[in-house]
Design a protein around this motif. Structure first.
Motif, short mmCIF file in Angstrom:
data_model
loop_
_atom_site.label_atom_id
_atom_site.label_comp_id
_atom_site.label_asym_id
_atom_site.label_seq_id
_atom_site.Cartn_x
_atom_site.Cartn_y
_atom_site.Cartn_z
N UNK A 177 0.81 -1.23 0.00
CA UNK A 177 0.00 0.00 0.00
C UNK A 177 0.84 1.28 0.00
N UNK A 178 2.10 1.22 0.37
CA UNK A 178 2.93 2.43 0.36
C UNK A 178 3.63 2.65 -0.98
N UNK A 179 3.85 1.57 -1.73
CA UNK A 179 4.54 1.72 -3.01
C UNK A 179 3.79 2.62 -3.99
N UNK A 180 2.45 2.50 -4.15
CA UNK A 180 1.75 3.40 -5.10
C UNK A 180 1.89 4.87 -4.75
N UNK A 181 2.03 5.21 -3.45
CA UNK A 181 2.20 6.61 -3.08
C UNK A 181 3.48 7.19 -3.66
N UNK A 182 4.54 6.40 -3.63
CA UNK A 182 5.80 6.85 -4.19
C UNK A 182 5.65 7.11 -5.69
N UNK A 183 4.97 6.18 -6.39
CA UNK A 183 4.78 6.32 -7.84
C UNK A 183 3.90 7.53 -8.15
N UNK A 184 2.84 7.75 -7.36
CA UNK A 184 1.92 8.86 -7.60
C UNK A 184 2.65 10.21 -7.53
N UNK A 185 3.44 10.41 -6.49
CA UNK A 185 4.13 11.68 -6.35
C UNK A 185 5.26 11.83 -7.37
N UNK A 186 5.81 10.72 -7.80
CA UNK A 186 6.83 10.76 -8.84
C UNK A 186 6.22 11.29 -10.14
N UNK A 187 5.05 10.81 -10.52
CA UNK A 187 4.38 11.27 -11.74
C UNK A 187 3.93 12.72 -11.60
N UNK A 188 3.43 13.07 -10.41
CA UNK A 188 2.94 14.42 -10.18
C UNK A 188 4.03 15.46 -10.38
N UNK A 189 5.18 15.22 -9.80
CA UNK A 189 6.29 16.15 -9.96
C UNK A 189 6.88 16.05 -11.37
N UNK A 190 6.80 14.86 -11.98
CA UNK A 190 7.39 14.65 -13.30
C UNK A 190 6.74 15.47 -14.39
N UNK A 191 5.42 15.70 -14.31
CA UNK A 191 4.74 16.51 -15.32
C UNK A 191 5.26 17.94 -15.30
N UNK A 192 5.49 18.47 -14.13
CA UNK A 192 6.06 19.81 -14.04
C UNK A 192 7.47 19.84 -14.64
N UNK A 193 8.23 18.78 -14.39
CA UNK A 193 9.59 18.71 -14.95
C UNK A 193 9.56 18.66 -16.47
#
Length: 579
Positions: A177-193
């Motif tokens: 259940x904690x692994x998807x949180x890491x992926x979610x925030x990775x994608x969120x910041x990635x769009x800005x990048x």
């Protein structure tokens, strides 16, 4: 009633052009990437073996105060195997990236060469060189790191989750259940990048173009006293590039910090659960130890390894966004349409008899605008034609068709009675001497520029070309003569001297057809008159088309054409503007 094959299930969203482009590039190295993935699977198993070996070793030391040889051997084996696999993966990934980028760069350079002057529709030369070198290299991290990591982020957690489920279901669900949180925030910041990377590439291309323009026009700016304005403009663009670069770095650091935070919290949750269990203080298991010491060590050692691929993917995710931003720029070059030669052979008109070049009802449309309309005219072998007309009349369009960089929308161009198509184009270009307004030069000696692209030429032929073109006198006055250095911008000699060197190069090519575009542009009247007299001498017996919008009296021409609004008319000497 039969059901649609896609009905009842979600349709996959189409990939963006950038992702499709990157996927197509990766297909050529599928076999290499498969070996990388196989080593990744072996590395996943070795991580589990390493954690198992160390857990056995530590538990035996704590409980029995002795060294467990089996655990030690298992830990060392897993450790060595893990880093051998990692070394092999990095070596193969770097090779795959190199094998993708080098042919891509060659393909793009070839495309620009075939586009010829039409490449300026895409960007200026400085901006295009930035794309070819900087942005192709920006794909390296994507193929060498990101693509292999997308598989590792599945393989390692999957193997470790299976091993964790055999030991503790609670630790299993914490991981799950904690692994998807890491992926979610990775994608969120990635769009800005991604947005920041696109902006950075655009600003870099602008800065490159401005720097090249400033270098080319520095002498003019000095004469006009406008050097300060040019420097301020360049400083403004450089400052914009600095800000865009810092924005990309800021987002990269933010992404890394976010992933590290969530991974650390998740690892702390697993450590807290195992620690409370070992001291028998879990609320639902008072007085019991749900996970013994050795399995607890095993889970604690695997917790950082479980999140490590996710953290690495997060670090590499900005490489994906950077690659997609670069791909959007490279795709514009790669997808630029080269003119396809007409495949249907028309009957050769009797008008082509004794004609070196014959335009048969040639029409050319560009971007919905008619540039040439129903041009029908011929140039006889050995005839010298002067074509004039205002800017935008269609003169350069006619030249682009003759050079083969474009093909007629309608009509045909005949060369010695044969249609100019893709098969005839290489032989036709070998017969051409092309003198643009600003000839292309390389950084090197005058001799190297004269002989560029030519087979071996003896000194007698070189000296003869220099004498005929009027270059021998000023080259003799240079300290090093033919070995004097010439820059890409032609620095070191005057504009008229550069044109004479270009004429000498054309003479050495032994071409029988000469195409000249504004040979007297930017020259003073005396230099222009001297250059035209030289052309009169060296083009005797050659087929010549010279285009211009000025009124220099080319009295030695055999025919006079005028271009107006894409239509071609023949003038007689007594009606020419300069007579």
């Amino acid at each position: 009633m039969p059901k649609s094959p896609t009905k009842g299930r979600a349709q996959r969203a189409p990939l963006s052009p950038e992702k499709t482009f990157l996927n197509l590039l990766a297909t050529d190295q599928q076999s290499t990437f498969r070996r990388v993935h196989l080593l990744g699977l072996l590395q996943s198993v070795s991580i589990m073996l390493q954690a198992l070996g160390f857990s056995l070793l530590l538990a035996h030391l704590v409980l029995h105060q002795s060294l467990d040889l089996f655990g030690s051997g298992l830990a060392i084996t897993g450790f060595v195997l893990r880093y051998l696999c990692q070394w092999g993966r990095e070596l193969l990934s770097a090779k795959a990236s190199r094998e993708i980028r080098f042919p891509l760069r060659q393909r793009l350079v070839s495309k620009l060469a075939h586009l010829g002057p039409q490449r300026h529709r895409l960007d200026e030369d400085a901006g295009l060189s930035t794309r070819i070198y900087e942005q192709v290299d920006a794909l390296d991290d994507y193929f060498a790191r990101y693509l292999p990591q997308t598989v590792m982020v599945v393989l390692i957690p999957a193997v470790l989750l299976i091993a964790t489920a055999l030991v503790s279901w609670i630790a299993f669900f914490i991981f799950l259940f904690t692994a998807p949180l890491v992926i979610f925030f990775m994608i969120l910041v990635g769009h800005k990048a991604a947005q920041a990377n696109r902006k950075q590439f655009a600003v870099l291309a602008l800065l490159s173009n401005q720097f090249l323009d400033l270098s080319r026009g520095l002498s003019e700016l000095k004469r006009l006293g406008a050097v300060d304005q040019g420097r301020e403009r360049l400083e403004f663009s450089a400052d914009a590039y600095r800000k865009s670069t810092m924005s990309v770095l800021r987002l990269a650091f933010l992404s890394t910090a976010t992933l590290e935070l969530f991974a650390s919290v998740a690892i702390a949750m697993v450590a807290l659960y195992l620690g409370l269990g070992l001291v028998e203080q879990l609320p639902w298991a008072q007085g019991n130890t749900p996970v013994p010491l050795q399995p607890a060590f095993f889970l604690l050692l695997m917790a950082p390894e479980f999140y490590l691929p996710l953290r690495q993917l997060g670090n590499d995710y900005h490489a994906k966004q950077k690659a997609e931003a670069a791909a959007s720029q490279l795709l514009a070059i790669d997808s630029a349409q080269l003119s396809s030669a007409t495949k249907q052979a028309l009957a050769v008109s009797s008008q082509t008899d004794n004609a070196r070049v014959y335009f048969n009802a040639v029409t050319w449309t560009q971007d919905g605008r008619v540039r040439l309309e129903q041009v029908t005219q011929k140039i006889a072998a050995g005839q010298r034609v002067w074509l004039r007309g205002p800017s935008g009349a269609g003169k350069s369009s006619l030249m682009a068709l003759l050079l083969g960089f474009e093909q007629p929308t309608q009509g045909q161009i005949y060369i010695d009675g044969e249609i100019l198509d893709a098969q005839q184009l290489p032989n036709w270009r070998k017969r051409l001497a092309w003198l643009p307004q600003q000839a292309e030069w390389i950084q090197g000696t005058i001799r190297a520029n004269l002989l560029l692209g030519l087979p071996s030429v003896d000194e007698t032929a070189i000296n003869r070309a220099l004498v005929l073109s009027g270059c021998d006198e000023f080259i003799r006055r240079l300290p090093l003569g033919l070995d004097s250095q010439l820059t890409e911008l032609g620095a070191g000699v005057s504009g008229g001297q550069l044109q004479r060197i270009a004429i000498a190069r054309a003479l050495l090519s032994d071409a029988d057809v000469w195409l000249l575009d504004e040979p007297c542009a930017s020259l003073d009247p005396e230099t222009a008159e001297a250059l035209l007299n030289t052309l009169d001498e060296v083009t005797q017996g050659k087929t010549l088309l010279i285009i211009s919008h000025d009124t220099h009296p080319v009295v030695w021409a055999d025919a006079y054409w005028i271009m107006k609004g894409g239509e071609l008319y023949v003038e007689t000497p007594d009606k020419c503007a300069f007579f």
